[in-house]
Design a protein around this motif. Structure first.
Motif, PDB file in Angstrom:
ATOM      1  N   SER A 201      -3.441  24.274   5.043  1.00  0.00           N
ATOM      2  CA  SER A 201      -5.092  24.456   5.928  1.00  0.00           C
ATOM      3  C   SER A 201      -6.225  23.747   5.448  1.00  0.00           C
ATOM      4  O   SER A 201      -7.143  23.421   6.344  1.00  0.00           O
ATOM      5  N   THR A 202      -6.682  24.485   4.190  1.00  0.00           N
ATOM      6  CA  THR A 202      -7.606  23.769   3.544  1.00  0.00           C
ATOM      7  C   THR A 202      -7.704  21.877   3.951  1.00  0.00           C
ATOM      8  O   THR A 202      -8.718  21.216   3.976  1.00  0.00           O
ATOM      9  N   ILE A 203      -6.363  21.070   3.628  1.00  0.00           N
ATOM     10  CA  ILE A 203      -6.722  19.958   3.889  1.00  0.00           C
ATOM     11  C   ILE A 203      -6.978  19.356   5.088  1.00  0.00           C
ATOM     12  O   ILE A 203      -8.448  18.489   4.992  1.00  0.00           O
TER      13      ILE A 203
ATOM     14  N   ALA B 294       0.908  18.549  -3.823  1.00  0.00           N
ATOM     15  CA  ALA B 294       1.398  18.517  -5.116  1.00  0.00           C
ATOM     16  C   ALA B 294       0.452  17.902  -5.806  1.00  0.00           C
ATOM     17  O   ALA B 294      -0.394  18.602  -6.810  1.00  0.00           O
ATOM     18  N   ARG B 295      -0.700  17.003  -5.480  1.00  0.00           N
ATOM     19  CA  ARG B 295      -1.233  16.349  -6.343  1.00  0.00           C
ATOM     20  C   ARG B 295      -3.041  17.126  -6.118  1.00  0.00           C
ATOM     21  O   ARG B 295      -3.260  16.866  -7.408  1.00  0.00           O
TER      22      ARG B 295
ATOM     23  N   THR C  84       0.766  -1.009  -0.071  1.00  0.00           N
ATOM     24  CA  THR C  84      -0.215  -0.233   0.259  1.00  0.00           C
ATOM     25  C   THR C  84       0.447   0.879  -0.540  1.00  0.00           C
ATOM     26  O   THR C  84       1.853   1.485   1.136  1.00  0.00           O
ATOM     27  N   ALA C  85       0.474   2.277  -0.922  1.00  0.00           N
ATOM     28  CA  ALA C  85       1.682   3.478  -1.196  1.00  0.00           C
ATOM     29  C   ALA C  85       0.977   4.373  -0.523  1.00  0.00           C
ATOM     30  O   ALA C  85      -0.342   4.660   0.092  1.00  0.00           O
ATOM     31  N   VAL C  86       1.811   5.266   0.094  1.00  0.00           N
ATOM     32  CA  VAL C  86       1.313   6.361   1.202  1.00  0.00           C
ATOM     33  C   VAL C  86       1.673   7.801   0.853  1.00  0.00           C
ATOM     34  O   VAL C  86       3.076   7.767   0.312  1.00  0.00           O
ATOM     35  N   LEU C  87       1.407   8.414   1.343  1.00  0.00           N
ATOM     36  CA  LEU C  87       2.036   9.967   0.965  1.00  0.00           C
ATOM     37  C   LEU C  87       1.690  10.780   1.894  1.00  0.00           C
ATOM     38  O   LEU C  87       0.677  10.591   2.654  1.00  0.00           O
ATOM     39  N   ARG C  88       3.553  11.943   1.722  1.00  0.00           N
ATOM     40  CA  ARG C  88       3.547  12.555   3.011  1.00  0.00           C
ATOM     41  C   ARG C  88       3.029  14.001   2.198  1.00  0.00           C
ATOM     42  O   ARG C  88       1.551  14.178   1.469  1.00  0.00           O
ATOM     43  N   LEU C  89       2.354  14.622   3.254  1.00  0.00           N
ATOM     44  CA  LEU C  89       1.604  15.997   3.603  1.00  0.00           C
ATOM     45  C   LEU C  89       2.319  16.976   2.119  1.00  0.00           C
ATOM     46  O   LEU C  89       1.389  17.107   1.005  1.00  0.00           O
TER      47      LEU C  89
ATOM     48  N   SER D  98      -4.487   5.005  -2.579  1.00  0.00           N
ATOM     49  CA  SER D  98      -5.517   5.190  -3.040  1.00  0.00           C
ATOM     50  C   SER D  98      -6.902   5.713  -2.868  1.00  0.00           C
ATOM     51  O   SER D  98      -8.124   5.977  -4.061  1.00  0.00           O
ATOM     52  N   GLU D  99      -6.644   5.613  -0.960  1.00  0.00           N
ATOM     53  CA  GLU D  99      -7.913   7.008  -0.694  1.00  0.00           C
ATOM     54  C   GLU D  99      -7.958   8.612  -1.802  1.00  0.00           C
ATOM     55  O   GLU D  99      -8.550   8.617  -1.972  1.00  0.00           O
ATOM     56  N   ILE D 100      -6.649   8.945  -1.825  1.00  0.00           N
ATOM     57  CA  ILE D 100      -5.990  10.575  -2.808  1.00  0.00           C
ATOM     58  C   ILE D 100      -6.812  10.329  -3.689  1.00  0.00           C
ATOM     59  O   ILE D 100      -7.856  10.923  -4.640  1.00  0.00           O
ATOM     60  N   GLU D 101      -6.507   8.596  -4.560  1.00  0.00           N
ATOM     61  CA  GLU D 101      -6.290   9.055  -5.928  1.00  0.00           C
ATOM     62  C   GLU D 101      -8.508   9.124  -6.015  1.00  0.00           C
ATOM     63  O   GLU D 101      -8.875   9.396  -7.084  1.00  0.00           O
ATOM     64  N   SER D 102      -9.242   8.242  -5.432  1.00  0.00           N
ATOM     65  CA  SER D 102     -10.569   7.717  -5.266  1.00  0.00           C
ATOM     66  C   SER D 102     -10.959   9.131  -4.765  1.00  0.00           C
ATOM     67  O   SER D 102     -12.345   9.329  -6.034  1.00  0.00           O
ATOM     68  N   TRP D 103     -10.978  10.056  -4.322  1.00  0.00           N
ATOM     69  CA  TRP D 103     -10.939  11.946  -3.525  1.00  0.00           C
ATOM     70  C   TRP D 103     -10.959  12.145  -4.724  1.00  0.00           C
ATOM     71  O   TRP D 103     -11.702  12.932  -5.619  1.00  0.00           O
TER      72      TRP D 103
END
Length: 72
Positions: free
Chosen positions: A22-24, A15-16, A5-10, A49-54
């Motif tokens: 603050s909005t996030i 960037a994505r 499972t890939a994870v993304l830091r802030l 995958s949750e960010i991509e789905s969003w």
């Protein structure tokens, strides 16, 4: 066999999505954005995958025509 499972830091999430820090965090508190996971200590990340789905949902919502009540 388990898949990684890939994870993304802030910085990667910013960037994505093009959103500010603050909005996030505000949208996370409103349940309008995926919740980050704890990696340990003070480290958090978002499941890619949750960010991509969003993002896909945002795209779909922006492409869906809004039907006016006057048009019906």
């Amino acid at each position: 066999m388990a898949t990684a499972t890939a994870v993304l830091r802030l910085p990667a999430v910013k960037a994505r999505t093009g959103l500010s820090r603050s909005t996030i965090y505000h949208w996370v508190s409103l349940h309008k954005f995926p919740t980050p996971i704890r990696l340990g200590g003070k480290s958090i990340a978002w499941v890619e995958s949750e960010i991509e789905s969003w993002l896909s949902g945002c795209i779909k919502a922006s492409r869906t025509p809004i039907i006016s009540r006057d048009a019906v």
